[in-house]
Design an enzyme around this catalytic site. Structure first.
Site, mmCIF file in Angstrom:
data_model
loop_
_atom_site.group_PDB
_atom_site.id
_atom_site.type_symbol
_atom_site.label_atom_id
_atom_site.label_comp_id
_atom_site.label_asym_id
_atom_site.label_seq_id
_atom_site.Cartn_x
_atom_site.Cartn_y
_atom_site.Cartn_z
ATOM 1 N N ASN A 89 3.487 4.575 -1.050
ATOM 2 C CA ASN A 89 2.944 4.596 0.302
ATOM 3 C C ASN A 89 1.631 3.821 0.414
ATOM 4 O O ASN A 89 0.942 3.904 1.424
ATOM 5 C CB ASN A 89 2.742 6.065 0.723
ATOM 6 C CG ASN A 89 2.130 6.198 2.103
ATOM 7 O OD1 ASN A 89 2.726 5.805 3.099
ATOM 8 N ND2 ASN A 89 0.920 6.739 2.165
ATOM 9 N N SER A 141 7.146 -1.549 6.670
ATOM 10 C CA SER A 141 6.450 -1.790 7.927
ATOM 11 C C SER A 141 7.322 -2.527 8.928
ATOM 12 O O SER A 141 8.092 -3.423 8.556
ATOM 13 C CB SER A 141 5.192 -2.612 7.675
ATOM 14 O OG SER A 141 4.550 -2.945 8.895
ATOM 15 N N TYR A 156 -0.050 -9.404 5.089
ATOM 16 C CA TYR A 156 0.454 -8.025 5.093
ATOM 17 C C TYR A 156 1.971 -8.015 5.246
ATOM 18 O O TYR A 156 2.691 -7.347 4.493
ATOM 19 C CB TYR A 156 -0.208 -7.259 6.236
ATOM 20 C CG TYR A 156 0.382 -5.902 6.525
ATOM 21 C CD1 TYR A 156 0.017 -4.785 5.781
ATOM 22 C CD2 TYR A 156 1.297 -5.731 7.562
ATOM 23 C CE1 TYR A 156 0.556 -3.527 6.057
ATOM 24 C CE2 TYR A 156 1.840 -4.493 7.846
ATOM 25 C CZ TYR A 156 1.460 -3.385 7.095
ATOM 26 O OH TYR A 156 1.999 -2.153 7.363
ATOM 27 N N ALA A 158 4.175 -10.379 4.689
ATOM 28 C CA ALA A 158 4.870 -10.959 3.539
ATOM 29 C C ALA A 158 4.953 -9.968 2.384
ATOM 30 O O ALA A 158 5.995 -9.841 1.721
ATOM 31 C CB ALA A 158 4.161 -12.233 3.096
#
Length: 256
Positions: A89, A141, A156, A158
């Site tokens: 996470n 995400s 972020y 990628a």
């Protein structure tokens, strides 16, 4: 209880989604080991989650280093006897234009998001095999699925796309070992990550403006994501593997 006798590792478990997931796992009977960089925050979170200390342990350290993953897995095995569930996470997020990204930015996203996921799985899977299988749930995400003009986040996105790809590859490779691997892909979830690049006043003004970004009419809460993580890790999801599940209040349906 869904996880009675089970042991769960949560990398990125000291706040937000990770903390909410840890609470739900403990409530369902699990023993949990959480990881984060800040030991003082881990100590505080552990006390809040289980004042007795019987069902929680922690390891402070940089998850981009394989040695931290090795220490985390060792803590779970030595303290609670093994590993059944791994939740990756960890994450950092700061909207930045592509041409404004510096080399250290890209390295940071790859370290925290991708390397951390790779190494923890690599060290945990052999222990899961000893238990006859297990489950891995990665927090991905929506930004790895759909670009959002208002929040440029190429580095972020990628790195998170790499986490999504890793999810699918691990699911296929270790299905024969009864290890399921899935990911959740949240949209805007109200966690402390926004405080890393905005003041508290800015957060209180900015986050509500994203409610209508989601067709369902509100931002997500850590508990929304935690519920799904716990479900995917449980036997109730025993025929689900290799999936990246959007948790976005309908946002990607609108964007598509």
């Amino acid at each position: 209880m869904l996880f009675k006798g089970k042991v769960v590792i949560i990398a990125g478990g000291s706040s937000g989604i990770g903390e909410a997931a840890a609470k739900q796992f403990i409530d369902e009977g699990a023993k949990v080991v959480i990881n984060g960089r800040r030991e003082n925050l881990l100590v505080e979170t552990a006390k809040q989650l289980d004042p007795t200390g019987e069902n929680i342990a922690y390891v402070a350290g940089d998850i981009s280093m394989k040695s931290t993953s090795e220490e985390l897995v060792k803590k779970a095995v030595d303290t609670f006897g093994g590993i059944d569930v791994l939740v990756s996470n960890t994450g950092i997020f700061k909207p930045t234009g592509f041409l404004d990204h510096k080399e250290e930015d890209l390295n940071s996203y790859i370290d925290v998001i991708l390397k951390g996921t790779f190494y923890t799985a690599q060290v945990a899977i052999p222990e899961m095999k000893k238990r006859g299988g297990g489950a891995i749930v990665n927090t991905g995400s929506m930004w790895a699925i759909q670009a959002v003009e208002a929040t440029p986040s190429t580095a972020y996105s990628a790195a998170m796309a790499g986490r999504h790809a890793l999810t699918k590859n691990l699911a296929v490779e270790f299905a024969k070992d009864n290890i399921r691997v899935n990911a959740v892909a949240p949209a805007v979830v109200e966690t402390p990550i926004y405080n890393s690049f905005m003041t508290e006043e800015e957060v209180s003004k900015t986050l509500p403006s994203f409610n209508e970004f989601h067709p369902i009419g509100r931002n997500g809460q850590p508990s929304d994501v935690a519920e799904t993580i716990v479900f995917l890790a449980s036997d109730k999801a025993s025929w689900i593997t290799g999936q990246v599940l959007p948790l976005d209040g309908g946002a990607t349906s609108r964007l598509r």
